[in-house]
Design a protein around this motif. Structure first.
Motif, PDB file in Angstrom:
ATOM      1  N   GLN A   1       0.828  -1.203   0.000  1.00 37.55           N
ATOM      2  CA  GLN A   1       0.000   0.000   0.000  1.00 37.55           C
ATOM      3  C   GLN A   1       0.866   1.258   0.000  1.00 37.55           C
ATOM      4  O   GLN A   1       0.541   2.256  -0.653  1.00 37.55           O
TER       5      GLN A   1
ATOM      6  N   ASN B   1       2.216   1.859  -3.443  1.00 35.78           N
ATOM      7  CA  ASN B   1       1.192   2.445  -4.303  1.00 35.78           C
ATOM      8  C   ASN B   1       1.020   3.933  -4.027  1.00 35.78           C
ATOM      9  O   ASN B   1       0.843   4.730  -4.954  1.00 35.78           O
TER      10      ASN B   1
ATOM     11  N   ARG C   1       0.737  -6.440  -5.407  1.00 35.53           N
ATOM     12  CA  ARG C   1      -0.301  -6.458  -4.370  1.00 35.53           C
ATOM     13  C   ARG C   1      -1.204  -7.672  -4.529  1.00 35.53           C
ATOM     14  O   ARG C   1      -1.648  -8.259  -3.541  1.00 35.53           O
TER      15      ARG C   1
END
Length: 296
Positions: free
Chosen positions: A256, A259, A289
Motif C-alpha cells: 500500500q 502504491n 499487491r
C-alpha cells in the motif's frame, strides 16, 4: 521462508475396525479461520486438532474434514428385546380392541416389526474412544505434513515472483530518478514562469506569503522524497522476504505504501517521461499487491 495460504492435502487411515479419510484445504484469509467437520462422538478430537493446526498456521481460511467408518462385525444388527416386547404388547391391545369393534386387521409380518423404530440396534458395544482418538491424531501428521509442504512450495514460487517484481520496481525507481534529473532544466523554466506570475500579482502582498507560495511551487514539483521512499520500501520488502516468520500482513501494508508513493510521483511528474515511468510503477505494484494477498 515464505508460505502461501492456499494448499490441499488428503489421506486415509485405519485403526482396528475403524477407517477414515482426511481432506484438508485452505484459501486466503485476513486471519486464521479454522472450520472443522468431525465426528462428534470421538471425545477430545476437535480441541486436539484445532490446537495442532493453530500451532503451525498463522493465516488462512482452513477447512478440515474427517469421515470415520466402522467395519466392526461386533456391531452387527441385534434385536432390542425390551422395545420388541413393548411393541408386541401394544399390538396385542390394538388387535383386541379391533375385534371388539368388529374391525379386521391384516396380519403383521416380522419385516413389519423390525422396521419399527428401536427394534433393531446397530450400535457397537465399544464406548471408549480414547485409543481411536489417539490413532486418528497420530495419523493426521501425514496429511498435515503434505499440506504444509504444499504451502511452502507455493510460497517459494511466490517469493520468486515477488523478488522479480521488486527488481522491476527498483529499476523503475532508478529510471524515475534519472528522468527527474533530466527534467531539471525543464522544471527550472516552469518555475521561473510561475515565479514571474506570482511576482506580477505581488503588488502590496506580504513578503512572507510570497515566499510560502514559491516554496509550495518548488515542493509540488520535487519528487526526491518519493524516490527515496520507494528505494527504502524496496529494501524493506527484500528484508521481509528473507525472514522466516509469517510476513503477509507486513507485505500487504508495504505494498500500500508503494502504491501511495507511485501515485504521488505521477501527480508531481509534470513530464511525459516521468509520468510514463510512474504508470509502469503503478502497474507492477498492482501486480505485486495481488500476489501479496496469497502470502501467509
Amino acid at each position: 521462508m515464505l508460505n502461501s495460504m492456499t494448499a490441499f492435502a488428503s489421506g486415509k487411515g485405519a485403526f482396528g475396525p475403524q477407517s477414515w479419510t482426511w481432506e484438508l484445504r485452505s484459501v486466503n484469509g485476513k486471519g486464521l479461520d479454522l472450520r472443522l467437520r468431525l465426528p462428534d462422538w470421538i471425545e477430545g478430537l476437535e480441541p486436539a486438532l484445532r490446537a495442532r493446526l493453530s500451532s503451525c498456521l498463522a493465516r488462512g481460511n482452513i477447512s478440515l474434514g474427517l469421515r470415520v467408518q466402522s467395519e466392526d462385525r461386533a456391531g452387527r444388527l441385534a434385536v432390542n428385546e425390551a422395545a420388541l416386547d413393548d411393541i408386541l404388547a401394544a399390538m396385542a391391545r390394538v388387535e383386541a380392541r379391533a375385534q371388539e369393534t368388529g374391525v379386521t386387521l391384516a396380519p403383521s409380518t416380522p419385516a413389519d416389526l423390525v422396521a419399527m423404530r428401536g427394534v433393531l440396534d446397530s450400535s457397537t458395544t465399544e464406548t471408549e474412544t480414547g485409543p481411536l482418538r489417539d490413532a486418528i491424531l497420530a495419523d493426521f501428521e501425514a496429511p498435515l505434513a503434505d499440506f504444509l509442504a504444499m504451502r511452502a512450495a507455493e510460497g517459494a514460487a511466490l517469493a520468486t515472483i515477488l523478488s522479480d517484481q521488486l527488481d522491476q520496481i527498483a529499476s523503475l525507481t532508478e529510471q524515475a530518478a534519472q528522468a527527474a534529473e533530466t527534467r531539471r532544466a525543464e522544471m527550472a523554466g516552469i518555475l521561473r514562469t510561475q515565479l514571474a506570475r506570482v511576482m506580477d500579482n505581488a503588488d502590496g502582498a506580504d513578503a512572507g506569503r510570497i515566499a510560502q507560495e514559491l516554496a509550495l511551487i518548488a515542493v509540488k514539483s520535487d519528487v526526491t522524497e518519493e524516490i527515496d521512499r520507494l528505494r527504502a520500501h524496496v529494501a524493506a520488502a527484500r528484508a521481509l522476504l528473507a525472514e522466516s516468520a509469517p510476513i503477509g500482513r507486513k507485505l500487504d501494508f508495504l505494498s500500500q505504501e508503494f502504491n501511495r508513493e507511485a501515485n504521488t510521483l505521477c501527480s508531481k511528474a509534470q513530464n511525459t517521461a516521468l509520468t510514463a515511468i510512474g504508470l509502469d510503477l503503478k502497474a507492477v505494484i498492482d501486480q505485486m499487491r495481488e500476489q501479496v494477498q496469497n502470502v501467509e
